[in-house]
Design a protein around this motif. Sequence first.
Motif: not given
Length: 302
Positions: A250-257, A276-278, A284-286
């Motif tokens: 998940t390239a935009k991950d804000s929890a696991v870099p 390209e998701e968080d 959020a993007a199922p």
Amino acid sequence: MSCEALGMGAQADLRRGLGFMRPLGRVGPSVIEPDLPPARAIDLPGRGRVTVRVVDGDTPALLLHGWTLTADVNFCHLMPRLPGGLVAMDHHGHGRGPTRAERFTIEGAADDQIALLDALGIDKAIVLGYSLGGPVGLDLARRYPDRVAGLVLQATALRFDSWMDKLTKPLLRAVRPLTALGLGRTASLRFFGDTRNRSTETKLLWQWLRRELMLCHPRTMVDVMLAEYDFDFRPHTASLKDVPTVVMVTAKDSAVPPRDQRAMADALGAEVITIEEDHDVFLAAPETYVAASLEAIARVTT
């Protein structure tokens, strides 16, 4: 590494540590539930009565959910789309999972899943682990390789040792006694509080999600994070050299870099699928999440 990349990594670490501070907002009065496979109750020896979802198949997917979630929340959009069957049970201390006096451990969670496969008479499964489910799946694959037909790791890492993790660990140990008073019960709700503003499906399901996300006890939340901080699979990567593995980054991950996710893929010699998701992509993007998951399962299957 560029300054921009370092800055993004620091932001991810900070958000991971402080995500519980987000506002909850309002919820509607009606409860809309997702269309999930039927649930059944099973007695697991020494683990109590658990509620599981099972869809028969030659090689089902064993779904391992993330921190503070339930399997229903993490995989509500994926379960109806899995072509080869599935098995899903909440982890120890989460939702409707096993209840034991012992504190949560990665090894114990993996053993619970093997006990479930035994109870269902399932020899092998494709192990799919999201976030916390990653360490559980890695440990399961290392100690029970004959039970794993393939391994799919999503939004997770071999080790959680960022600067924020190192700062948070002693703080969690200090506040753990206060969880008996209920401190932190809304942490998961606050983490996903803004997800519903970015997803129509999540907004419709929010009342149900709110109920599900309140099922994890605050002490379990702390114990899980401490168990993750103690987890380090880096010395064991060679043990999985014969296990077909796909890492979904998940390239935009804000929890696991994302850098840690890619490092895991490199160390395991795994195929990579990048979206390209968080970290909340499954809500959020199922459609993106389901498509990537089905592709990953197909790759380890073939």
